[in-house]
Write an enzyme that holds these catalytic residues in place. Sequence first.
Site, short mmCIF file in Angstrom:
data_model
loop_
_atom_site.label_atom_id
_atom_site.label_comp_id
_atom_site.label_asym_id
_atom_site.label_seq_id
_atom_site.Cartn_x
_atom_site.Cartn_y
_atom_site.Cartn_z
N ARG A 128 15.34 44.19 32.22
CA ARG A 128 16.68 43.58 32.19
C ARG A 128 16.72 42.60 31.02
NH1 ARG A 128 19.55 41.90 37.52
NH2 ARG A 128 21.30 42.38 36.16
N ASP B 211 22.15 32.77 33.53
CA ASP B 211 21.09 33.72 33.17
C ASP B 211 20.41 33.35 31.86
OD1 ASP B 211 22.98 35.37 35.04
OD2 ASP B 211 20.99 36.28 35.06
N ASN C 268 26.29 34.18 32.25
CA ASN C 268 26.14 34.33 33.69
C ASN C 268 26.90 35.58 34.10
OD1 ASN C 268 25.04 33.23 36.18
ND2 ASN C 268 27.15 32.85 36.80
N LYS C 269 26.89 35.88 35.37
CA LYS C 269 27.51 37.10 35.88
C LYS C 269 28.92 37.31 35.35
CE LYS C 269 26.02 39.62 37.85
NZ LYS C 269 25.43 40.77 37.14
O1 MRU Z 1 22.85 40.88 37.95
P1 MRU Z 1 22.27 39.74 38.75
O2 MRU Z 1 22.58 39.81 40.20
O3 MRU Z 1 20.80 39.57 38.46
O4 MRU Z 1 23.02 38.48 38.17
C1 MRU Z 1 22.74 37.22 38.72
C2 MRU Z 1 23.56 36.14 38.17
O5 MRU Z 1 24.35 36.32 37.26
C3 MRU Z 1 23.32 34.78 38.70
O6 MRU Z 1 24.48 34.06 38.82
C4 MRU Z 1 22.35 34.08 37.76
O7 MRU Z 1 21.20 34.84 37.58
C5 MRU Z 1 21.99 32.74 38.23
S1 MRU Z 1 20.80 32.88 39.48
C6 MRU Z 1 20.19 31.39 39.95
#
Ligand code: MRU
Length: 345
Positions: free
Chosen positions: A93, A241, A251-252
Amino acid sequence: MNRTDEIRPVYAEGREVVMLDQRLLPEREAFMLLSTVDEVCEAIRTMVVRGAPAIGIAAAFGAALAVGEAQKCAPCDCFSSFEKSLEKLKATRPTAVNLEWALNRVREYWLSSRNLDASAREKGAWELAQRILDDDVAANRALGMHGAELIPDGSNVLTHCNAGALATGGYGSALGVIRAAVEQGKKVHVWVDETRPRLQGAKLTAWELQRDGINHTLISDNMAASLMKAGRIDLAVTGADRIASNGDTANKIGTYSVAVNCEKHGLPFYVAAPESTIDRSIATGQEIPIEEREASEVTHVGETRICPEGVRIYNPAFDVTDAELIGAIVTEKGIHRPPFAFGAD
Ligand code: MRU
């Protein structure tokens, strides 16, 4: 759940990695036992484990497995075999920098432990991975305490995706801030964005908050702006992230809209993340690689197709929120206020 009552998405038992299979939540709590680097790679790629710090911890345990696997090769192939495993883990990832950060720590350990015999070297790698896990939980508790200052008693807090215990070693970053505020006796109500396309808010954040008895309401992502307009949201807090030196934050997908909507309605937008999520090697968010995931995440909800066959799909998993939209970035070191200059630390 595991041995403790707290949510622990990834941990070690002996020389195996245990992962709570987050793909099955909230219906089922099932754990996977992984004993090879390839199994850990597949688990990260398919989101058995997800969330930036949790991915980093999983990668650290994967790298500990890689030490054991590499040492079984003929001595001359040892380092190249170890490096290949790190590359495989890194490729799982691309956006969460915690993954690379954790792998670099295990690589440094490898380079500094040449004098140890094979078994001591492997043991040291597992101890390091465990330390990365323990440090993350401690960081989340510390940033939670700092961040709780930003949550007024009686507030309605919006969060996006899952930045809880499930996304970290435990306790959570954005949810760590909320947990700490609740532990301090504040009344907090959380608006939970469902977080299309993978529904981390609906499946994971709602599950965590319900489990901990924290007052919350689930909404679909497109409802947040109208709730802000109606005065029903006081602030937003999300995880991260990857944070660039200037504070731009990946972030997401959907986080950027939350921040823009906060700005429009005069509401604070905060980011909570451990220091391991800061990428001091990049100046701005433009340098952050954004993962694109498979079309089926958009074409389907669960097993059900929700669009015509053959439709073109675009599915970026993350977006970047400009630093100027962020009121504070909370880490274990405290509350960072703009202008952010992490590269200068
Ligand atoms: O695709 P994911 O579920 O790994 O994405 C996660 C996120 O975007 C979270 O908000 C981010 O990693 C912060 S986690 C403490």
